[in-house]
Design a protein around this motif. Structure first.
Motif, PDB file in Angstrom:
ATOM      1  N   ASN A 229       0.920  -1.074   0.031  1.00  0.00           N
ATOM      2  CA  ASN A 229       0.073  -0.077  -0.075  1.00  0.00           C
ATOM      3  C   ASN A 229       0.731   1.262   0.022  1.00  0.00           C
ATOM      4  O   ASN A 229       1.291   1.838   1.032  1.00  0.00           O
TER       5      ASN A 229
ATOM      6  N   ASN B 279      -3.265   1.971  -4.295  1.00  0.00           N
ATOM      7  CA  ASN B 279      -3.891   3.259  -4.348  1.00  0.00           C
ATOM      8  C   ASN B 279      -3.198   4.546  -5.025  1.00  0.00           C
ATOM      9  O   ASN B 279      -3.042   5.620  -4.513  1.00  0.00           O
TER      10      ASN B 279
ATOM     11  N   ASP C 225      -9.446   7.630   3.698  1.00  0.00           N
ATOM     12  CA  ASP C 225     -10.345   7.059   2.543  1.00  0.00           C
ATOM     13  C   ASP C 225     -11.342   6.113   3.459  1.00  0.00           C
ATOM     14  O   ASP C 225     -10.963   5.095   4.098  1.00  0.00           O
TER      15      ASP C 225
ATOM     16  N   ARG D 233     -15.261  -9.884  -1.219  1.00  0.00           N
ATOM     17  CA  ARG D 233     -14.723  -8.525  -1.106  1.00  0.00           C
ATOM     18  C   ARG D 233     -13.459  -8.315   0.200  1.00  0.00           C
ATOM     19  O   ARG D 233     -12.666  -7.723   0.027  1.00  0.00           O
ATOM     20  N   ASP D 234     -13.774  -9.272   1.089  1.00  0.00           N
ATOM     21  CA  ASP D 234     -13.077  -9.414   2.315  1.00  0.00           C
ATOM     22  C   ASP D 234     -11.653 -10.263   1.984  1.00  0.00           C
ATOM     23  O   ASP D 234     -10.650 -10.247   3.078  1.00  0.00           O
TER      24      ASP D 234
ATOM     25  N   GLN E 223      -2.101   1.422   5.800  1.00  0.00           N
ATOM     26  CA  GLN E 223      -2.690   0.220   6.437  1.00  0.00           C
ATOM     27  C   GLN E 223      -3.432   0.447   7.597  1.00  0.00           C
ATOM     28  O   GLN E 223      -2.709   1.020   8.533  1.00  0.00           O
TER      29      GLN E 223
ATOM     30  N   TRP F 196     -12.029   2.127   3.429  1.00  0.00           N
ATOM     31  CA  TRP F 196     -10.892   1.278   4.075  1.00  0.00           C
ATOM     32  C   TRP F 196     -10.283   1.655   5.112  1.00  0.00           C
ATOM     33  O   TRP F 196      -9.357   0.893   5.912  1.00  0.00           O
ATOM     34  N   ASP F 197     -10.829   2.902   5.619  1.00  0.00           N
ATOM     35  CA  ASP F 197     -10.077   3.395   7.016  1.00  0.00           C
ATOM     36  C   ASP F 197      -8.501   3.545   6.899  1.00  0.00           C
ATOM     37  O   ASP F 197      -8.007   3.287   7.681  1.00  0.00           O
ATOM     38  N   GLU F 198      -8.163   4.044   5.662  1.00  0.00           N
ATOM     39  CA  GLU F 198      -6.921   4.538   5.548  1.00  0.00           C
ATOM     40  C   GLU F 198      -6.697   5.928   5.245  1.00  0.00           C
ATOM     41  O   GLU F 198      -7.231   6.533   4.634  1.00  0.00           O
TER      42      GLU F 198
END
Length: 250
Positions: free
Chosen positions: A66, A137, A95, A239-240, A71, A98-100
């Motif tokens: 990432n 990203n 974001d 998706r997970d 992360q 994704w809590d990023e």
């Protein structure tokens, strides 16, 4: 040229050649294992795993990094570098999906500092035996409330691509279908949901069959398979990305 100079010229060329970079094979099945490593199915030729996981012996391995956002589980790293997290009126830009937190790549000085941090992760991928790296990203500017620009992403990407190539790793463009990443030095693409958004053809125009496609909805998977299943590696995942989650190939 005098014959005596030929060995010298050969040595110079050899020293300047750098590590050999090998892109993933085209059109082979891929497994996207960011949520946890499991033994891949026999048909799988390319495996993508998080940088903290070990590569799979006997397969072409892509290391996930990432590079443009944080992360969720690595906040401690960025507390040591608070000036490298993008802020809007003093608050980190996040974001939410994704809590990023987005990284601040607006200046050359910050890009150089970030490239040293992310570059160490890339070097670790190479030492662990990976063949390539995908840097996620790349399109973080689209979630930055206008604070980041595409030009910032391109400049930072060039630094990371150079670092990966120096380590002998091919580099995958992650998403941003409107970009011809070959001009920056990318070697292949990792396209999430290009079937859903009708973008697969744009990646193919740049990379031919060196596009790894990940779909999360069955109808999008069927659509990608119908149009590109004979050319590209397409995988359906949950998706997970759970280790025991769903998998299907064209």
């Amino acid at each position: 040229m005098p014959a005596a100079l030929l060995p010298v010229l050969g040595l110079v060329l050899a020293l300047g050649a750098g590590p050999v970079v090998t892109p993933p094979p085209g059109g082979v099945d891929v497994d996207y294992q960011l949520g946890g490593a499991v033994a891949p199915a026999p048909n799988v030729g390319v495996v993508v795993r998080d940088r903290r996981a070990a590569p799979e012996p006997g397969r072409y391995n892509v290391c996930y990094v990432n590079g443009f956002q944080t992360q969720p589980g690595e906040r401690r790293i960025w507390r040591r570098h608070p000036g490298l997290v993008l802020r809007d009126r003093g608050r980190p830009v996040v974001d939410e999906a994704w809590d990023e937190r987005l990284l601040d790549i607006r200046t050359a000085a910050k890009r150089e500092r970030l490239a040293r941090i992310v570059g160490r992760w890339i070097d670790r991928c190479a030492r662990d035996g990976y063949d390539a790296v995908e840097i996620d990203n790349l399109d973080s500017f689209s979630r930055s409330h206008g604070l980041l620009r595409p030009r910032h992403a391109k400049r930072f990407a060039r630094l990371l691509i150079a670092r990966a190539h120096a380590a002998g790793l091919a580099v995958g463009q992650k998403n941003w279908a409107g970009l011809d990443g070959r001009r920056l030095g990318f070697d292949f693409a990792v396209a999430e949901e290009c079937g859903r958004y009708d973008e697969c053809g744009r990646y193919v125009a740049s990379y031919g069959d060196r596009v790894l496609v990940v779909e999360y909805r069955r109808r999008d998977f069927r659509r990608a398979c119908a149009s590109y299943g004979d050319l590209l590696g397409v995988v359906l995942r949950d998706r997970d990305l759970r280790p025991d989650g769903r998998r299907a190939w064209c």
